[in-house]
Enzyme design. Sequence first.
Site, mmCIF file in Angstrom:
data_model
loop_
_atom_site.group_PDB
_atom_site.id
_atom_site.type_symbol
_atom_site.label_atom_id
_atom_site.label_comp_id
_atom_site.label_asym_id
_atom_site.label_seq_id
_atom_site.Cartn_x
_atom_site.Cartn_y
_atom_site.Cartn_z
ATOM 1 N N CYS A 254 5.437 -11.754 36.724
ATOM 2 C CA CYS A 254 4.208 -12.183 37.393
ATOM 3 C C CYS A 254 2.982 -11.447 36.868
ATOM 4 C CB CYS A 254 4.332 -12.002 38.909
ATOM 5 S SG CYS A 254 5.531 -13.142 39.654
ATOM 6 N N ARG B 46 20.255 1.198 13.650
ATOM 7 C CA ARG B 46 20.576 2.622 13.552
ATOM 8 C C ARG B 46 21.821 2.965 14.349
ATOM 9 N NH1 ARG B 46 14.703 5.588 14.364
ATOM 10 N NH2 ARG B 46 14.122 5.708 12.166
ATOM 11 N N ASN C 201 0.807 -1.219 0.000
ATOM 12 C CA ASN C 201 0.000 0.000 0.000
ATOM 13 C C ASN C 201 0.840 1.268 0.000
ATOM 14 O OD1 ASN C 201 0.904 -0.300 2.652
ATOM 15 N ND2 ASN C 201 -0.922 0.664 3.517
ATOM 16 N N ASN D 75 14.781 0.201 12.884
ATOM 17 C CA ASN D 75 15.318 -0.659 13.940
ATOM 18 C C ASN D 75 16.362 0.117 14.729
ATOM 19 O OD1 ASN D 75 17.482 -2.534 14.979
ATOM 20 N ND2 ASN D 75 15.942 -4.049 14.395
#
Length: 692
Positions: free
Chosen positions: A181, A130, A66, A126
Amino acid sequence: MSTASGRTAHAKAILGPELHSRLAETKVLLVGAGGIGCELLKNIVLTGFGHITLLDLDTIDLSNLNRQFLFRKKDVKKSKSIVAARVAGDFNPNIKIKPIFGNIKEEEYDLEWFKGFDLVLNALDNLDARRHVNKMCMAANVPLVESGTAGYLGQVQPLVKDLTECFDCIPKPTPKTFPVCTIRSTPSQPIHCIVWSKSYLMGQLFGIDEDAGEELDEAEKQGENAEEIANLRKEAQSFKKVRDAIRNLTLNSSPTESPAKQAFLKIFKHDIERLLGMSDMWKHRAPPVSLDYEKIMDGTFWVGENGEGGAQKNGNNTNGDLQPIASTSTSAAATTASARVALKDQKKLTLKENLELFISSVNALSLRLSSNPTQTIDFDKDDEDTLNFVTAASNLRSFAYGIEQKTKWEVKEMAGNIIPAIATTNAIISGLIVLQALHLLRKSFDAKAYTKLRNVHIQFKPSVPLSSIAYSKPNPGCGVCRDVYTSVRCDVKRTTLGDIVKGISGDREISVYEDKRVLVDPDWEDNYSRTLHSLNVGSGKFISIVDEEGEWETVSVGIGGLPNQPSTTLPFILPSPLPKLVKKTKAPAPSPSTPPPPRASLKRSLPDDNDGAILVDLLSENIQNNSSHPDGQPATKKPKLSTHGKLKPANPSSGFSELRSPSKKRRLEEDGLIMMEGLDDKFEEDVIVIDD
């Protein structure tokens, strides 16, 4: 006019003949062929940059089409760099594009390789890559233009060694992490469930067989709930039976024994029932609800605030009345109506639809593993099966904990850390990159070219959509651009660490690092005799030589491969001349400034440590208005009280000795200075005699 001359006529008129003539010989490295990379490649090709190296490690996905206009549907799964170079090459036959399908961090792309370019353009998404390119450009002294977009926002930043700040001069925020947790036992947000499905459950069922021991050990060290961690260890071990069933899927197995059902019962029924048995966990939070496979499938599973499905307070998913799960999200009629107008992936699924998606995705992934049980499958936002699994698993978990469920589209954005990419933003940024690149190329014949460099930002201001600021100077404390860089060509299998370090630094007291690894310190020099290969220091890596006294800048030595030479010669070539040591620049002392006069106060200050004198301000605002000297002028200094309550004089002219501040005297003594009381005071030096 010929086609070739006509193609470059406008660029030559705009840029001028001198700059335009340089373009054909300029060697440019473009890292990244994605959203920005496609636009940028098109721009530099049409501008006339003659030698372009395009590097990208990614392949084309359907979701790229796109906005990455150089690709077509037939190109899906092919290399981005190779396809982009082929398509963009037709725009200008006078230029040469060399595509590389690879990782910029591979050892073959070392310091000497970077030095072969005149300019580097970053089009990366990224952070780690970089930072790597930034360091290589600082070391090679090659100008870099950094860029990035985030939706409608974007930035372009030219980076030049010793002139501008580098990418690492300002620390970057680290990605957000969540306690173990919280993710595994007590989620309260949709992102907790998505991270659990993607990072934990996906790995347990389809990834590497591990018991999460290291992660739980670290959580235990951080002081998380010991009882909860012990239960999590048992939970991790119980996955083995489900993993075995998934890797030995038979299409004719009965539904009661299907791996998908085994996984569902273990994760969403038995594990939750185990957690419900830990009553202390639910004193201050709503408990989760265990899910019933058969009741969900036949539509008889009920939810209510205090009945089954009672975990309605951990998130925003609140349902006060009892109702069948088939109508949890919305009524059947509303669901049908919304499906007509909404995209398939933007439709919220009911609990039953999520369970059906969970079953189909587990079966699909199991089928992929059945042919090779040792294979592993990792999450990929563009892999339909893994995305379906994470969507279904996270929504089932969200329902159990009373948290808002997400659509497949939203899960893809959150699990893939996706920031919506806007093609228009990419186009604007790529144009700004070329403008900054042209300023960098002008430096050879225009002394003022660097003064035109700007950091440019696209911002949310319709009146001023673009903002530009002058570049900032390097950060004196930066651990990247302030280093002194040099390079060594060597055979890493024959060259020792001592050959390199001693040859460059001599006998100074130093420490040696490779990235964050300590290789040598003044009290431990065992590694000097080891080869670079044995220390895993290969081509493309850096050895940092750090002065222990902190007086000299760090020397970073880039390791490169050695050209073929006879084995009788030295296995390394030291730089000539050797790098010069550079004194560390100290931060300038703050300029002295006169503080504003203190406001008058009626508060008493604390007694001084030395003599207990209490200084009390006598002049409040009202007193100041009424008190004056005998000559009628306002008082210029506040009278002080001694410890006996009598006034102390403010200056010598009044016949008294001058008032001195005990705290100021103490501060001076701490700095090695002594404040004398008067001209007649004698200084007696204390002498300490040490026996030989």
